[in-house]
Design a protein around this motif. Structure first.
Motif, PDB file in Angstrom:
ATOM      1  N   ILE A  23      88.770  49.025  20.304  1.00 38.11           N
ATOM      2  CA  ILE A  23      87.898  49.213  19.134  1.00 38.11           C
ATOM      3  C   ILE A  23      88.670  48.643  17.946  1.00 38.11           C
ATOM      4  O   ILE A  23      89.749  49.144  17.608  1.00 38.11           O
ATOM      5  CB  ILE A  23      87.557  50.688  18.877  1.00 38.11           C
ATOM      6  CG1 ILE A  23      86.772  51.276  20.048  1.00 38.11           C
ATOM      7  CG2 ILE A  23      86.740  50.837  17.585  1.00 38.11           C
ATOM      8  CD1 ILE A  23      86.514  52.768  19.918  1.00 38.11           C
ATOM      9  N   ILE A  24      88.150  47.597  17.343  1.00 37.19           N
ATOM     10  CA  ILE A  24      88.786  46.983  16.177  1.00 37.19           C
ATOM     11  C   ILE A  24      87.794  47.068  15.022  1.00 37.19           C
ATOM     12  O   ILE A  24      86.678  46.560  15.109  1.00 37.19           O
ATOM     13  CB  ILE A  24      89.170  45.522  16.452  1.00 37.19           C
ATOM     14  CG1 ILE A  24      90.134  45.449  17.655  1.00 37.19           C
ATOM     15  CG2 ILE A  24      89.806  44.890  15.219  1.00 37.19           C
ATOM     16  CD1 ILE A  24      90.475  44.045  18.090  1.00 37.19           C
ATOM     17  N   TYR A  25      88.194  47.737  13.945  1.00 35.33           N
ATOM     18  CA  TYR A  25      87.249  48.000  12.858  1.00 35.33           C
ATOM     19  C   TYR A  25      87.982  48.202  11.532  1.00 35.33           C
ATOM     20  O   TYR A  25      89.205  48.331  11.511  1.00 35.33           O
ATOM     21  CB  TYR A  25      86.429  49.256  13.182  1.00 35.33           C
ATOM     22  CG  TYR A  25      87.238  50.540  13.111  1.00 35.33           C
ATOM     23  CD1 TYR A  25      87.099  51.417  12.047  1.00 35.33           C
ATOM     24  CD2 TYR A  25      88.166  50.864  14.100  1.00 35.33           C
ATOM     25  CE1 TYR A  25      87.859  52.578  11.979  1.00 35.33           C
ATOM     26  CE2 TYR A  25      88.921  52.017  14.051  1.00 35.33           C
ATOM     27  CZ  TYR A  25      88.761  52.874  12.975  1.00 35.33           C
ATOM     28  OH  TYR A  25      89.512  54.019  12.894  1.00 35.33           O
ATOM     29  N   GLU A  26      87.209  48.236  10.447  1.00 40.06           N
ATOM     30  CA  GLU A  26      87.752  48.574   9.133  1.00 40.06           C
ATOM     31  C   GLU A  26      87.336  49.993   8.798  1.00 40.06           C
ATOM     32  O   GLU A  26      86.152  50.320   8.877  1.00 40.06           O
ATOM     33  CB  GLU A  26      87.229  47.621   8.043  1.00 40.06           C
ATOM     34  CG  GLU A  26      87.951  46.308   7.980  1.00 40.06           C
ATOM     35  CD  GLU A  26      87.604  45.525   6.710  1.00 40.06           C
ATOM     36  OE1 GLU A  26      86.824  46.049   5.893  1.00 40.06           O
ATOM     37  OE2 GLU A  26      88.099  44.404   6.560  1.00 40.06           O
ATOM     38  N   ARG A  27      88.305  50.821   8.437  1.00 38.36           N
ATOM     39  CA  ARG A  27      87.994  52.210   8.110  1.00 38.36           C
ATOM     40  C   ARG A  27      87.092  52.269   6.885  1.00 38.36           C
ATOM     41  O   ARG A  27      87.354  51.621   5.868  1.00 38.36           O
ATOM     42  CB  ARG A  27      89.262  53.011   7.832  1.00 38.36           C
ATOM     43  CG  ARG A  27      90.052  53.365   9.076  1.00 38.36           C
ATOM     44  CD  ARG A  27      90.867  54.612   8.836  1.00 38.36           C
ATOM     45  NE  ARG A  27      90.020  55.771   8.658  1.00 38.36           N
ATOM     46  CZ  ARG A  27      90.401  56.903   8.061  1.00 38.36           C
ATOM     47  NH1 ARG A  27      91.613  56.988   7.565  1.00 38.36           N
ATOM     48  NH2 ARG A  27      89.580  57.918   7.951  1.00 38.36           N
ATOM     49  N   GLU A  28      86.033  53.058   6.984  1.00 36.18           N
ATOM     50  CA  GLU A  28      85.101  53.165   5.861  1.00 36.18           C
ATOM     51  C   GLU A  28      85.770  53.796   4.648  1.00 36.18           C
ATOM     52  O   GLU A  28      85.522  53.410   3.511  1.00 36.18           O
ATOM     53  CB  GLU A  28      83.888  54.009   6.270  1.00 36.18           C
ATOM     54  CG  GLU A  28      82.820  54.060   5.195  1.00 36.18           C
ATOM     55  CD  GLU A  28      81.618  54.880   5.622  1.00 36.18           C
ATOM     56  OE1 GLU A  28      80.511  54.553   5.170  1.00 36.18           O
ATOM     57  OE2 GLU A  28      81.784  55.842   6.378  1.00 36.18           O
TER      58      GLU A  28
END
Length: 408
Positions: free
Chosen positions: A280-285
């Motif tokens: 899971i690769i994402y930008e923290r909200e």
């Protein structure tokens, strides 16, 4: 018309009080016309520098006095520039009256709070998360109730805000809602930001929070032990909603995702990592920090379980994530069924990932910090202290066993 402005701070030595303190006055001169006003501050003559027109030394008292006099100087110059830009007549007495509030329009806290909340609503999903906006709304509602109950009014002028107002609001939050220290500090932080917003607009020329510290206490982070996590994982739930909530919670325990990031996950949120496995690769909200999490087998099996789930397909969700409030409510039922006395919440799952799943199993703290999407390693170190506590407890048991062996 050309104006020559001069600002001078001086001591009225003829008005020394019994403690040897002398009042500090401000003299405003415009084209030779003088006007004087008390700054409502006093100082010992030995601690005053007539050349710099400020307090001597680097003590906290000297710094506070200097900051205050600097703010008066800035206010006079700001008013002078504003009048000059509008082409209005400028006199020393006009600048003095503006300084003491004689000619100033009053602005009120409720209106500024409403203005602030309306503006951040427009930036939802960009600069502000829904959770942050809701926090401002909650603080605003509690401010209004505080004004009603403690001041018997519906509003208060910004110029009337002081340290006493802040302290009374702090006590009101504690006694009326029974909330913990850090939650109270969050409300004060929201209020502080709104007040600073008012200062940016020129509605307020001093900071009531200048002498009030909104300090957070570093509390211990709760987490599930390996045995407790296993009990939840292996329990057979007859009710579908509890089974789903358990799966979502366990997924968090093995990924460390926060609720706000979890609910944004879609089927295409899973990508191939550098090792060819699912990540899971994402930008923290919350922070905008990029986080990368390799999927552990337990998390992958949950993803596989809901791959063709009708509810997830309709809502384009990776997992059947309900509202945070509902999830936490159902988790209370799950904890009871699994005979776990701890207050189990979605955020506890994130703590469990940091402690039981990663740090306790030897994952370096720097790696854990990156997976959690922390902006500072100091935040992650809170969890390492929890692990150190557990290590101390476990080694204490070893010491007891060794002592018993020696005795026998």
């Amino acid at each position: 018309m050309q104006y020559d402005l001069s600002i001078l701070f001086f001591l009225k030595k003829g008005q020394v009080d019994k403690k040897g303190l002398i009042p500090i006055y401000l003299r405003i001169t415009v084209n030779g016309e003088r006007s004087e006003v008390s700054t409502n501050r006093k100082v010992e003559v030995s601690k005053w520098d007539s050349d710099t027109q400020r307090a001597k030394g680097r003590s906290e008292a000297a710094r506070i006095l200097t900051d205050y006099l600097d703010s008066l100087d800035s206010r006079v110059k700001r008013d002078y520039n504003a009048l000059n830009e509008r082409g209005e007549v400028i006199t020393a007495s006009v600048l003095r009256d503006n300084l003491i509030g004689k000619n100033l329009k009053k602005y009120y806290l409720v209106q500024v709070f409403e203005m602030n909340n309306a503006l951040i609503e427009k930036e939802e999903g960009q600069k502000y998360t829904r959770n942050t906006i809701d926090q401002y709304i909650t603080t605003f509602n509690r401010i209004k109730l505080f004004l009603s109950q403690e001041y018997a009014c519906t509003n208060i002028a910004l110029s009337d805000l002081d340290v006493l107002f802040i302290r009374r609001f702090e006590i009101f939050l504690k006694t009326s809602y029974g909330i913990e220290h850090n939650t109270i500090m969050k409300h004060l932080k929201q209020l502080k930001k709104v007040i600073h917003f008012a200062m940016e607009l020129g509605y307020l020329d001093r900071d009531p929070f200048l002498q009030h510290k909104t300090t957070f206490k570093q509390g211990s982070r709760g987490y599930l032990t390996s045995d407790e996590l296993q009990r939840i994982e292996t329990h057979k739930f007859r009710i579908k909603r509890l089974d789903q909530v358990r799966d979502v919670f366990v997924f968090v325990c093995y990924t460390g995702l926060s609720y706000s990031d979890l609910e944004r996950l879609k089927p295409d949120s899973i990508t191939k990592g550098i090792d060819g496995k699912n990540w899971i690769i994402y930008e923290r909200e919350k922070t905008g920090v990029r986080a990368s999490i390799p999927l552990l087998p337990a998390a992958q099996s949950i993803v596989d379980k809901y791959r063709d789930d009708p509810e997830c397909l309709i809502n384009n969700q990776l997992l059947p994530v309900k509202s945070n409030q509902k999830l936490n409510s159902y988790l209370a039922e799950i904890a009871e069924l699994c005979e776990i006395s701890k207050h189990v919440t979605m955020h506890l799952g994130r703590h469990t990932f940091a402690t039981t799943v990663t740090l306790t199993n030897g994952v370096p703290i720097e790696t854990v910090s990156k997976m959690l999407g922390h902006t500072s390693l100091k935040t992650t170190q809170i969890y390492s202290k929890v692990v150190d506590t557990k290590t101390s407890h476990d080694m204490g048991k070893v010491a007891e066993k060794l002592l018993q062996r020696e005795v026998s």
